[in-house]
Each structure stands twice: as C-alpha cells, then as structure tokens.
Enzyme design. Structure first.
Site, PDB file in Angstrom:
ATOM      1  N   SER A 162       0.692  -1.119  -0.002  1.00 19.82           N
ATOM      2  CA  SER A 162      -0.057   0.012  -0.023  1.00 19.82           C
ATOM      3  C   SER A 162       0.839   1.291   0.065  1.00 19.82           C
ATOM      4  O   SER A 162       2.003   1.221   0.504  1.00 19.82           O
ATOM      5  CB  SER A 162      -1.063   0.115   1.255  1.00 19.82           C
ATOM      6  OG  SER A 162      -1.242   1.290   1.417  1.00 19.82           O
ATOM      7  N   TYR A 181      -1.308   0.567  10.424  1.00 19.65           N
ATOM      8  CA  TYR A 181      -1.469  -0.301   9.218  1.00 19.65           C
ATOM      9  C   TYR A 181      -0.098   0.228   8.133  1.00 19.65           C
ATOM     10  O   TYR A 181       0.236  -0.652   7.509  1.00 19.65           O
ATOM     11  CB  TYR A 181      -2.843   0.084   8.342  1.00 19.65           C
ATOM     12  CG  TYR A 181      -2.997  -0.137   7.133  1.00 19.65           C
ATOM     13  CD1 TYR A 181      -3.294  -1.600   6.778  1.00 19.65           C
ATOM     14  CD2 TYR A 181      -2.987   0.600   5.999  1.00 19.65           C
ATOM     15  CE1 TYR A 181      -3.573  -1.938   5.691  1.00 19.65           C
ATOM     16  CE2 TYR A 181      -3.230   0.195   4.656  1.00 19.65           C
ATOM     17  CZ  TYR A 181      -3.513  -0.986   4.450  1.00 19.65           C
ATOM     18  OH  TYR A 181      -3.705  -1.322   3.302  1.00 19.65           O
TER      19      TYR A 181
END
Lengths: 444, 248
Positions: free
Chosen positions: B141, B154
C-alpha cells in the site's frame, strides 16, 4: 464503514448529501434506521437516494450459476447487464428484456420492472424472473417467486426497492444465434401513421419510434418507427457469417463537460429533428447493426447526461391506455410543441398487456411516450400541464424516470394498486425499513 | 477456453476487490485459479463467478494466514504448485481505536506482515526448488511509503511488508522466482466505498488490475500507477519537519 457523499439520479437533479455504506449480503437489522439500496444510479430521479442511508449494491455482482441447457442465470443483484451481455452473448444468450441502457443492475431492473423494445411480445423484466431473494424488514431472507411469497414477489417487481433489498435474482436468458440485429425503419409522417405502423407490426419482436415532438400541424407526431429482429448467421455478410458473435470494437466517447444552457433550445432541437427525420426517412432498407448500437446507442457516450447542462434534466415518461392513446398523445404533443420545449430523445412505443398483479409495474396496454427536458422552472410548469392530460386520459408516469410528480398524480395513475402497495409495506414492516426520497414524496 | 495447458494462479486473500479484479485478469487469460481465504463458504461465490465468466477451473482453499502452524499443510495441499501467487491479505484496521489497544496493533502486524511474509517465504522456497520461472505478487500500500497520522499502524506494517518483498526479490534474483510489489493508492473497493475520494487519484479495481497485469508482463519490480508514483515521490521527499505539519 459508512461515508457521506453527494448523490443524484441520472438526471442529476435532485442532488443530496447521503450517508452511504456497502450493501451487505446479510439480514436487515430492524434496529437500524430506514435505508434504500442503490445499484448503478440510473433511475433518473430520487428513487435510489436516502440521505440517512443509501446502500451501494453495484459491487455485489457475482454470477452464482448458469444452466446452459435452460438459460437460467442466478446472480447477485448488483450484476450489470453490460457485464452479463459481455459474458453471455458470445455463448449465444441474450437478456430477455433490456431497457435503453446496459448500465443497470439486475436488482435495478427488477425494482423498476424494466421494459424494452419488445414489451408487446415479451412483457417486462419481471416476466422472466424465476425467483429472487429478498432481505425483508423482519430480518429474514425470503425466496420470492410466482409460487412462493407471491404477493411480495409481485410487489417487488416494479416496487423501487421498497419491499426489501434484492440480493439475488434468477433470470431466464433467451437464446440468440448472433450478436447482430436486422433493423428497418418506417418513416411515419404523422402520429396516426406512426401508431398504424406499430399496430401493423405487432408480431415484430422489437419496435420503437423516435418522435419529433416539435413538429406542428399535419406533421404533428411524425416519427421514425424502427423494427428489428435478432439476426441469424445466414442474415450476415462476409466474415461475420462464420463469426456471428464477434463485435466491432466500440469507440467510447465521453461528454467532457456540461453543455452550456443555451446549447439546447427550440431552434437547435427543431433543426436537429428536421434533419434527423429526413435522414431516417431515406433509410428504408433493412440494415444490420450490432446489439450494442441497436439497444444502447447512448451508452457509447459516457456521461451523456451532461448534455443538458449543470442544472440537470428530467425525463417525462407516461403510459396511456390504448383507447385514449391517440387523443392523449396529440394533446401532449400540442402542449409540448406550443411550449417550444423538447428534446432529441423523444421516444414512442407500443406496450403490450401490463401486469396488474404487480402493483407498481408501469406498463399498461397502450402507448408510452418518453421525452427528456433540460430542467428549468418552465419545464416543471410544463410537466404539471402534461400530468393533467395524462391523468385525464387514464394514464400514469414511470417511477424510474420521475423526480417530481405529486402524490395526487401518482394515486390517480396507479389507482387502487397504489394503496395495495402501501398496505403491503405497512403489513410487512417495509414502510419503516426501506425508504427513499421517492417513497417519502409519494407517501408509499 | 478450458485453461488446458495454462498453469494455475493462487490468489491469497481472494475476497478483496483488488484480488478479485486481478484474479479475473488471470482467469480471462485462461489460467485456472486457486482461491484462498478465511471462510471458504463465501469463497464459493467467487469461485462460481470466475469459473462461469471465464470458463476456467477454480478451486477454493481454507486459509487463515495468521495461523502460522497451518501454512505448511496449506502449501502441501496445492497441486500443482502455482505459477504465480498473488498475496492480497491485509486489514486496514481502525487507527484511532487500534492505537489504544495493544492486541489490535498486534493483530494488524500479524495480518499485514507476519502472516503474509511467512507464507510468501515458504512459497518462494518451494517455487525456487521447482526451478522454472514463477512469480509472487505482493499487494502492499502507498500507506507504507510514509507514516501518516491517519493510518500509521497499518502503514508501518505495509512498510515492513514492502521492505520484506524488496529483500526477497534480491535474494531470488537468480532463482527464477520473480517478486513484484504492488502499491495501490485509492482504488474504489469495499474498503473505500463511499469515501469522497479525489477522482483524479482514484481508479476502479478493474483498471488497477489491468495495470498490474501490464507490469507483470514486463516483469516490473514495483507497480503503482503513475499519478501515485509522482505524488509519493514528492511526499517522500518532504523534510520531516515540513511533512509533520501537513494534513496529507
């Protein structure tokens, strides 16, 4: 997992900030507030909008089973007709009924009980749905079919998502032997000629007319009536005969910006209509067109709704009973042409029998007229005058296109069925659980 | 299109929208699919969808990637060994809630880093032993490119994942196992459904997956789409003192 975003229907009016969340494949929690499911947002008005909670269903689009012997397809409610056709046309199957865009979901087509150019022979979308699974207000998931939960089934077809969330749909596809259509055009110099052309060709599978809504005098209602059948490989020429499912590459165009409000006026539209009619009237020979161009000419232009400018537009689509169709259509055309309002997209179509067992299903035996108008205060005044004519002739308006009719007009059009639908909503708890701006407006 | 002759592709975390879109691309090329995720009953829907749409065999495999002890048995059960593994496992978590909860931080690290890297390591070893050309595609990501207040737990796990893939790629440079890192930016998915995402920076899962396949075909090492590459280059170049005051 909920977020606010600005939503509108395809007509881009009204626009409202709506809380949204993904539609989930699970029972409705009665403790949560009322919500409405939304597919691809192709209803023109406020049918798939609820400011408190709109559930986005278009990514639930899995194909669950397909029986190549019977053509029965089972899929999640978010499957778009465009995807369905891309998968199944090459295998020789077509949707039994299609609206004028392929960017609608199965759930949307069920909720609208969508009709197509073959309504006079094939009925509406619901006539081909074998069963559907509905997330109901009481937290159950119910299988609904003509034999099971029949009232709910009938109310869901055309019920604008107001009986429950449509989770799964079983649809019977129809076999075709090519991806092409054989089309011919009958020029009709007046409304009477156009209607005669429809009546003379009731055995043709697909029929629809483009109508010049600004023509006056003797030419009132002049139309190009288009008739079509699915082509067999033998009807095709050259290489297509061996490859009847291969499609020409399609150029996707996009409407890059809102058209300025002066671009569409009575002069530009009248000029376009004159040219279009003349061009069409010359083309009387049969021609072969691929299904995409025949059924979805506007889908080739992405965001074509921006043609009508920033204020948005509204479509007026009414159905009139056969007996009053001629008088009613003339009265409507008179008011429209004398108001000088009008559109390129004016469509006339002969409906076959309706489905009275489905309270909110739109089609009734007779004629339907659909016209797009750029939105303005004058347009809304014009629509009110058109409503009076439609009601006086025993007609009704199509909920999927509507963003502004009053409850009085709705009740007059749908009669006792409207109250039957309200009673079912009350009795099943749906009235408190499934709500949209449309259901609030019409007190459904 | 029976998939005969084409080798299988394994998709781990097969329920995510990006994984689905990439799986569809492989299936459209005729590759049989092995779909792995937690809860195979709901994977059955993905399997029927893929096999009907693309006419390829699709199998489903139960796998909780954070259950490290079960990974070897899972890998043993794959027959044949896939030509490509796409690892799209991960969970976004909820930054504000997770920041106060050590267990949640551990869970984010396990789902986004420990589980996937353990599985990929074992798979890479097996693929290298097989000797022919194979590939591993890890979905990271852009959140891992620079820690941001919005999602740094995250992001930290994804940063670790990216560093891991980079190292693995170097390790396997001569074994025939190609390792590709994919960094989605904003993709319209169930994770972001409804967010008012900036249109110019947002792609559909389908478009994104097409980009991934183009990168895969030319054996790219890292894929993110151009707009994000430009944006993240700028973001990464910002001095910390300035970055910490931005809202990005």
């Amino acid at each position: 997992m909920s977020f606010e975003q600005t939503l509108s229907g395809w007509g881009r009016w009204p626009r409202r900030a709506c809380m949204t969340a993904p539609l989930q494949d699970r029972p409705v929690d009665p403790a949560q507030g009322a919500a409405i499911a939304r597919g691809l947002g192709r209803a023109y008005g406020d049918a798939a909008m609820n400011p408190d909670m709109t559930l986005m269903g278009a990514s639930r689009d899995r194909i669950l089973s397909f029986d190549a012997k019977t053509g029965v397809l089972v899929a999640e409610g978010g499957l778009a007709l465009a995807d369905l056709l891309a998968v199944f046309v090459p295998r020789g199957w077509f949707v039994p009924v299609t609206p004028g865009t392929q960017f609608v979901t199965l759930g949307g087509a069920v909720a609208a009980d969508a009709h197509g150019k073959n309504h006079h022979v094939a009925g509406s979308f619901g006539d081909h749905v074998l069963w559907l699974d509905l997330a109901c207000a009481d937290g159950t998931r119910r299988r609904c079919s003509p034999d099971e939960n029949t009232d709910l089934f009938n109310a869901t077809l055309g019920g604008m998502g107001l009986t429950g969330h449509i989770l799964t749909v079983a649809l019977r596809l129809v076999p075709v032997t090519s991806a092409y259509m054989i089309q011919r055009t009958i020029p009709a110099g007046s409304l009477a000629e156009a209607m005669q052309a429809f009546e003379d060709n009731l055995d043709v599978t697909y029929s629809v007319a483009w109508i010049d809504c600004l023509a006056q005098g003797a030419a009132r209602g002049r139309s190009l009536v288009m008739l079509a059948e699915h082509a067999a490989p033998d009807d095709l020429i050259g290489a297509l005969r061996d490859n009847p499912f291969s499609l020409p590459p399609r150029q996707q165009r996009r409407m890059p910006m809102d058209a300025p409000s002066w671009a569409l006026n009575r002069h530009s539209i009248a000029a376009f209509n004159r040219l279009y009619y003349k061009a069409g009237a010359r083309k009387t020979q049969a021609e072969t067109v691929d299904y995409d161009r025949f059924f979805y000419p506007l889908d080739a232009i992405q965001d074509w709704n921006r043609l009508y400018g920033r204020r948005g537009f509204a479509q007026y689509q009414c159905a009139l009973p056969l007996a009053t169709s001629y008088d009613g259509l003339l009265a409507l055309l008179d008011v429209i042409s004398s108001a000088g309002a009008g559109s390129f997209l004016a469509v006339l179509k002969r409906f076959g029998d309706g489905a009275p067992q489905r309270p909110l299903s739109f089609p009734i035996a007779g004629y339907t007229l659909a016209l797009d108008f750029a939105l303005s205060p004058e347009t809304l005044t014009l629509f009110d005058r058109l409503d009076e004519i439609v009601v006086r002739h025993g007609g009704r308006l199509y909920l999927s296109k509507d963003s502004r009719m009053t409850r009085t007009t709705f009740d007059a059009g749908y009669g006792a069925a409207a109250d039957r639908f309200r009673a079912l909503r009350r009795d099943t708890g749906a009235a408190d659980t499934f709500r949209s701006l449309l259901s609030n407006r019409l007190a459904l | 299109m029976t998939g005969a002759g084409k080798a299988s592709v394994l998709i781990v975390g097969a329920r995510s929208d990006i994984a689905r879109a990439i799986a569809a691309q492989f299936a459209a090329r005729g590759h049989p699919l092995m779909l792995a995720a937690r809860g195979t009953d709901s994977l059955a829907r993905e399997a029927s969808d893929m096999s009907i749409r693309y006419g390829v065999p699709v199998t489903t495999h139960e796998l909780d990637v954070t259950d490290l002890a079960a990974q070897a048995a899972f890998l043993d059960s794959l027959d044949p060994l896939p030509v490509c593994m796409v690892c799209a496992v991960g969970t976004l978590g909820n930054q504000d809630r997770d920041a106060k909860d050590p267990q949640a931080i551990r869970a984010i690290a396990e789902a986004n880093f420990v589980g996937p890297t353990t599985l990929i390591e074992a798979m890479a070893t097996r693929m290298a032993a097989a000797g022919d050309a194979r590939a591993i595609i890890g979905i990271g990501s852009v959140a891992g490119d620079r820690g941001r207040a919005k999602n740094y737990i995250y992001g930290a796990a994804k940063a670790g994942f990216a560093a891991y893939l980079s190292g693995l790629r170097q390790k396997h440079v001569n074994t025939g196992v190609h390792v590709m890192t994919v960094k989605p930016g904003f993709v319209r998915t169930a994770m972001t459904d409804g967010m008012d995402l900036p249109g110019a920076l947002t792609s559909s899962p389908q478009d994104f997956a097409k980009g991934v396949m183009r990168a895969y075909d030319r054996r790219a090492t890292v894929y993110y789409d151009l707009r994000w590459r430009v944006l993240m280059t700028v973001i990464r170049a910002l001095p910390e003192r300035i970055f910490m005051r931005t809202k990005f």
